[in-house]
Design a protein around this motif. Structure first.
Motif, PDB file in Angstrom:
ATOM      1  N   LEU A   1       0.834  -1.207   0.000  1.00  0.00           N
ATOM      2  CA  LEU A   1       0.000   0.000   0.000  1.00  0.00           C
ATOM      3  C   LEU A   1       0.871   1.261   0.000  1.00  0.00           C
ATOM      4  O   LEU A   1       0.572   2.229  -0.714  1.00  0.00           O
ATOM      5  N   GLU A   2       1.936   1.238   0.769  1.00  0.00           N
ATOM      6  CA  GLU A   2       2.818   2.417   0.820  1.00  0.00           C
ATOM      7  C   GLU A   2       3.306   2.796  -0.567  1.00  0.00           C
ATOM      8  O   GLU A   2       3.393   3.973  -0.910  1.00  0.00           O
ATOM      9  N   ARG A   3       3.637   1.786  -1.385  1.00  0.00           N
ATOM     10  CA  ARG A   3       4.119   2.132  -2.727  1.00  0.00           C
ATOM     11  C   ARG A   3       3.001   2.056  -3.779  1.00  0.00           C
ATOM     12  O   ARG A   3       3.271   2.113  -4.980  1.00  0.00           O
ATOM     13  N   GLU A   4       1.754   1.952  -3.311  1.00  0.00           N
ATOM     14  CA  GLU A   4       0.572   1.942  -4.197  1.00  0.00           C
ATOM     15  C   GLU A   4       0.733   0.924  -5.319  1.00  0.00           C
ATOM     16  O   GLU A   4       0.453   1.208  -6.484  1.00  0.00           O
TER      17      GLU A   4
END
Lengths: 285, 285
Positions: free
Chosen positions: B262-265
């Protein structure tokens, strides 16, 4: 508001759009319901199920309806909502029912027809997807959030509020930031923990074929949301990334604290921690 | 096996023991049911609810019953089971229905009357506790595990198996190590994630009073086990500590992996991960 029962145009004939169509027809609220789904198989299936009075292209739905409802994944709303608003005639109400609001309402905030839009989040659903997932009474006794109510034309907002109330929902209003924060805590994190729990157990199953013979009601309850559709949930998590990461970090911190208590067999700390969690009784019956 | 319907002695008149007493009476399997609870208020309440034919002291129950069932927390079983086995006459069957097995069966393994014991885990329950939590049909269509079946007298094991089958359960047999590993994955971790989720959200609620207006069915489903009793669950987690820590570490690793995606989508990775979790469909309907 027209004297006749309004024509509803529903874009997206899945769980939410389909259930909305079914309840509108059942309750006799709609003059007629016209539907569109970008997936031709879903649109065809919705016709077979007599979910709508007729189906048509996006343009046909937008041209025919008094109230246009966008019930599609939040990434699709970002693309389709500006197109629909561009085409909307002044009497038409556009409702979007996405699960995240900040990114979308920032994106659409300067649209010249912003006041024709009502941004709502009916907090109802199941883990199933598509026209066959649509059910009667999905919205009954559930909460519907209307976001940024002051940005909508008051008469149009009241029409939409009244629509959801007639479906059995209680309607509350809040700002978009508050909505996305709360949604992360009471909806999005539940889906993440279910997905993670399913993955954890499925990976173990590779070595332990018999593991699921023992799966009980408690397991089913905590893991059922893991059946939810990635195409719906990936864009929700990404659009609400900052709040989701905050709640996820807090959740991992709780699990890590429990782990440390268990490692040192600290009964007092375990009892206190679980006793505090028991307070959830005051929230869910 | 006596020609008359056996007298059942139930030690612990809470959710499991009380539900067992109710179903035994309803189905006419028992000649009579005599009950004991270490908590005098619970014992009195069980009488008021006519859950058992009569109540008595631990010694009275052990002296009167053909089949003695210990339905008490797993730390209490460790203390009480040796006392009950010491007193048991040769014709008596002793059944313990704890949720963890390795520590207990290692502890009791050398007891001279080990063959009179049948170690069972009826995988049924709710998040509620005490005599008022007892319900009819709790065991219907659920799984009951009999552990170390080869260590029990075959006739006594068959009697217990038949008892649980008459309550509607399907009975499987496995070793104690396998049981505790599987229980950690399909039961214990579900409780931990629910407790942690409740704690996460309740702590946020301190600052966000309106957060629960939006709590939906998905939230209730994933968090309901957080209402479970610490006095029951702390000893389970401690007795099954190694397996619980293994599954908890695996679960935290899944959450951490999701977080990085999620952090790097990373849509592809999120879709793949959730798609794999969807495979839980093949397990729970």
């Amino acid at each position: 508001m027209p004297a006749h029962n309004p024509t509803y145009g529903i874009i997206g004939l899945g769980l939410i759009g389909g259930s909305l169509a079914k309840d509108l027809a059942r309750k006799g609220h709609a003059g007629s319901v016209i539907g569109h789904d970008a997936n031709p198989l879903h649109q065809e299936r919705a016709s077979q199920l007599h979910m709508v009075d007729r189906t048509g292209s996006l343009d046909e739905v937008v041209a025919s309806a008094d109230v246009i409802v966008l019930a599609i994944p939040v990434d699709a709303i970002m693309r389709v909502l500006p197109i629909v608003l561009d085409k909307a005639a002044p009497h038409q109400v556009v409702v979007e029912v996405g699960s995240t609001k900040v990114k979308l309402l920032d994106h659409i905030g300067q649209h010249p027809k912003r006041r024709q839009l009502v941004s709502a989040h009916p907090m109802a659903g199941t883990e199933y997807t598509g026209p066959d997932a649509a059910v009667y009474h999905l919205f009954d006794k559930k909460c519907c959030v209307i976001c940024e109510p002051e940005k909508s034309d008051p008469e149009k907002k009241e029409r939409v509020k009244s629509l959801f109330e007639r479906l059995g929902m209680y309607v509350i209003e809040m700002g978009k930031d508050e909505h996305d924060l709360h949604a992360a805590y009471v909806s999005h994190i539940s889906h993440i923990t279910s997905f993670a729990l399913a993955k954890t157990v499925l990976e173990k199953e590779k070595d332990e074929a018999r593991i699921f013979e023992m799966a009980s009601g408690g397991f089913s309850s905590t893991v059922r949301l893991a059946k939810s559709a990635p195409s719906m949930w990936a864009p929700i998590f990404v659009q609400n990334k900052e709040n989701v990461l905050d709640v996820l970090n807090a959740h991992i911190a709780q699990l890590t604290y429990f782990k440390h208590c268990l490692e040192r067999e600290d009964y007092n700390a375990l009892h206190t921690w679980m006793g505090q969690a028991n307070e959830i009784r005051k929230i869910i019956k």
